[in-house]
Design a protein around this motif. Structure first.
Motif, mmCIF file in Angstrom:
data_model
loop_
_atom_site.group_PDB
_atom_site.id
_atom_site.type_symbol
_atom_site.label_atom_id
_atom_site.label_comp_id
_atom_site.label_asym_id
_atom_site.label_seq_id
_atom_site.Cartn_x
_atom_site.Cartn_y
_atom_site.Cartn_z
ATOM 1 N N ASP A 269 1.014 -1.172 0.032
ATOM 2 C CA ASP A 269 -0.454 0.209 0.066
ATOM 3 C C ASP A 269 1.070 1.462 -0.169
ATOM 4 O OD1 ASP A 269 -1.637 2.359 0.667
ATOM 5 O OD2 ASP A 269 -3.011 1.390 1.930
ATOM 6 N N CYS A 270 0.351 1.520 -1.218
ATOM 7 C CA CYS A 270 2.243 3.151 -1.043
ATOM 8 C C CYS A 270 1.427 4.429 0.020
ATOM 9 C CB CYS A 270 1.777 3.316 -2.961
ATOM 10 S SG CYS A 270 1.100 4.182 -3.122
ATOM 11 N N ASP A 300 -3.287 5.842 -7.696
ATOM 12 C CA ASP A 300 -4.496 6.539 -7.638
ATOM 13 C C ASP A 300 -4.433 7.705 -6.631
ATOM 14 O OD1 ASP A 300 -5.573 4.279 -6.838
ATOM 15 O OD2 ASP A 300 -7.223 4.990 -7.045
ATOM 16 N N ILE A 301 -4.184 7.309 -5.386
ATOM 17 C CA ILE A 301 -4.776 8.515 -4.218
ATOM 18 C C ILE A 301 -3.742 8.482 -3.104
ATOM 19 C CG2 ILE A 301 -7.043 7.096 -4.083
ATOM 20 C CD1 ILE A 301 -6.124 5.126 -1.943
ATOM 21 N N LEU A 330 7.020 -1.503 -9.568
ATOM 22 C CA LEU A 330 6.163 -0.843 -10.655
ATOM 23 C C LEU A 330 4.793 -0.170 -9.540
ATOM 24 C CD1 LEU A 330 5.011 -4.084 -13.073
ATOM 25 C CD2 LEU A 330 6.412 -2.110 -13.051
ATOM 26 N N SER A 331 4.745 1.370 -9.866
ATOM 27 C CA SER A 331 3.389 1.472 -9.478
ATOM 28 C C SER A 331 2.612 1.445 -10.353
ATOM 29 C CB SER A 331 3.419 2.975 -9.103
ATOM 30 O OG SER A 331 3.459 3.469 -10.640
ATOM 31 N N GLU A 336 -8.748 0.810 -9.869
ATOM 32 C CA GLU A 336 -7.984 1.613 -11.801
ATOM 33 C C GLU A 336 -7.833 0.938 -12.812
ATOM 34 O OE1 GLU A 336 -10.745 4.230 -11.640
ATOM 35 O OE2 GLU A 336 -10.733 4.176 -9.158
ATOM 36 N N GLY A 337 -7.229 -0.183 -12.800
ATOM 37 C CA GLY A 337 -6.499 -0.938 -13.398
ATOM 38 C C GLY A 337 -5.076 -0.116 -14.021
ATOM 39 N N GLN A 338 -5.343 0.175 -13.858
ATOM 40 C CA GLN A 338 -3.007 1.245 -13.951
ATOM 41 C C GLN A 338 -2.391 0.438 -14.229
ATOM 42 O OE1 GLN A 338 -3.083 5.190 -11.480
ATOM 43 N NE2 GLN A 338 -5.128 5.704 -12.333
ATOM 44 N N ARG A 339 -2.203 0.313 -15.086
ATOM 45 C CA ARG A 339 -0.552 -0.464 -16.034
ATOM 46 C C ARG A 339 -1.057 -1.739 -15.197
ATOM 47 N NH1 ARG A 339 0.899 5.167 -14.347
ATOM 48 N NH2 ARG A 339 0.228 4.871 -12.626
#
Length: 475
Positions: A269-270, A300-301, A330-331, A336-339
């Motif tokens: 969890d970034c 994203d958050i 990777l981030s 949201e399906g990013q990357r």
């Protein structure tokens, strides 16, 4: 074609998993001095001198009066493995000597009318080998004295194995083995969200496979024609915080998922960053010799995010754990399906790196260059010489380095060589290991390629994903 099956059995901690790994030429099973590292059956295909067969690692046989709550299940798995096998390797520990549990187990096996080879392990010392004859009492004939750890007499044992195995029966379908990866992380890091996102890809064909545990479901899917098996796991907590029996087994199953995967995907969890438990998970992944991909989820958050946020976060993580320099990071946002597409690409890259044959000449030339660029420092006024290097294993890749004084090689120089090998061969994500040995056993590239080829396929309809953990030993 249906391959003959060789089953390895014995009481706890006699070296079954060590022999399993020795036969395969790679670390497919976790080896520990602690009793109870294997519970369920573990299947892998092996190849020796052109002969291919399936080898099965089993849990340690426990007596009826054991306090281990899973003992009945372990015994069932052992006898299922024996009944389907063409050859049984009954292992004993020559250092401990014959035990009541050995005798009890042997009586049960003799009733099954199976071809049995008695293997007296831990026999690297001549004095121990002389003590092996007491095992004649078990009724399986003369024991074969070996050392699964050092390799002593293991080639002779393999010669005997292929001599007694039946010829494979043709006609059974074989399939390419899928890439197996586990999604790991602390509770609520987004593991199940990522799993759902991966399985909801429009180009993925999905079907559910019941897992080996009550609350775990392995899902297989196909991306661009490549098969994958993914395991979602419970959040791995600190041992000090685990006092509920269900959660204890949940942690055990998470560790088991690491062991039976090819690649581990660690989700962080970034918004919280890397915490102590994340480093513990990384340690378990390394101990198991598995590839690693690290995902910074919930990107994203992330509050106060800038273009340099990723670089700053990665730099901070590497300062705390320098080996992360060689791990794909990777981030993403699973929600949201990013990357997400890059996750699959990273898994494939790491999987390939874990299985790479670097080339004997390439390793030797690179090693000579490293030594020339930065000579080995002396230690305590003693000269330290590193004479040659050779890759000796795949999955995980292991490079052995020959030296007369392995204990005198400075830790800083070991880190230097590790860094140079990673950079030279671009082994991102692979759990590269360097062994410093007094005598180097050279391996040809063809031998290493055989190990890779033998694990490339599975028999259709045979479940190769087996294991669980056990704790108690009975002598």
């Amino acid at each position: 074609m249906k391959l003959p099956i060789v089953c390895i059995i014995g009481r706890p901690n006699v070296g079954k998993s060590s022999l399993f790994n020795r036969i395969l030429g790679r670390r497919a099973a976790v080896v520990s001095d602690r009793d109870g590292v294997t519970r369920d059956r573990h299947y892998q295909n092996a190849r020796f001198k052109g002969h291919e067969f399936t080898v099965v690692d089993t849990g340690g046989f426990l007596p009826d009066d054991t306090i281990d709550v899973l003992a009945d299940s372990v015994r069932t798995q052992i006898f299922n493995a024996v009944n389907e096998s063409d050859l049984v390797l009954f292992m004993v520990d020559v250092r401990v000597g014959i035990t009541k549990l050995d005798q009890q187990f042997a009586r049960l096996i003799r009733k099954l009318d199976k071809k049995v080879i008695l293997v007296a392990n831990k026999s690297e010392n001549g004095g121990d080998r002389q003590e092996s004859y007491e095992f004649l009492k078990l009724g399986f004939g003369q024991p074969r004295t070996i050392s699964a750890l050092t390799g002593y007499a293991c080639l002779s044992l393999l010669d005997e194995i292929i001599a007694v195995l039946p010829t494979p029966v043709r006609g059974e379908r074989r399939e390419e083995r899928p890439i197996k990866f586990a999604i790991l992380g602390r509770p609520n890091a987004g593991k199940s969200t990522l799993l759902n996102r991966l399985l909801n890809e429009e180009r993925a064909v999905v079907s559910d496979i019941p897992g080996t545990t009550r609350d775990s479901i392995d899902c297989d899917f196909v991306v661009d024609g490549k098969k994958f098996v993914v395991t979602d796991t419970a959040g791995l907590r600190k041992k000090a915080k685990v006092d509920d029996e269900v959660e204890i087994f949940s942690n055990m199953r998470t560790l088991e998922s690491i062991r039976r995967s090819d690649v581990s995907v660690l989700m962080v969890d970034c918004t919280r960053g890397l915490e102590i438990q994340d480093f513990r998970i990384i340690t378990e992944i390394r101990k198991a010799g598995k590839g690693l991909v690290l995902l910074l989820n919930k990107w994203d958050i992330l509050p106060n995010k800038t273009e340099k946020s990723f670089d700053h976060m990665v730099k901070e993580m590497m300062e705390r754990e320098p080996m992360l320099e060689y791990v794909p990071i990777l981030s993403i946002s699973a929600k949201e399906g990013q990357r997400i597409n890059r996750v699959i690409q990273a898994i494939q890259t790491v999987y390939a790196n874990c299985r790479r044959v670097l080339g004997r000449d390439n390793v030797a030339q690179a090693f000579a260059k490293f030594i020339e660029e930065n000579p080995v420092p002396s230690q305590n006024a003693r000269t330290v010489q590193l004479t040659r290097a050779c890759q000796i294993m795949v999955e995980p890749p292991v490079i052995a380095i020959e030296t007369r004084t392995p204990d005198l090689v400075a830790e800083s120089y070991k880190r230097y060589l590790m860094k140079k090998f990673f950079e030279e061969f671009q082994l991102q994500g692979a759990p590269l290991r360097l062994n410093f040995d007094m005598k180097l056993t050279l391996r040809k590239d063809e031998e290493l390629e055989q190990f890779t080829e033998s694990s490339n396929s599975v028999l259709a309809g045979v479940d190769t994903q087996r294991h669980m953990d056990r704790k108690n030993r009975e002598r």
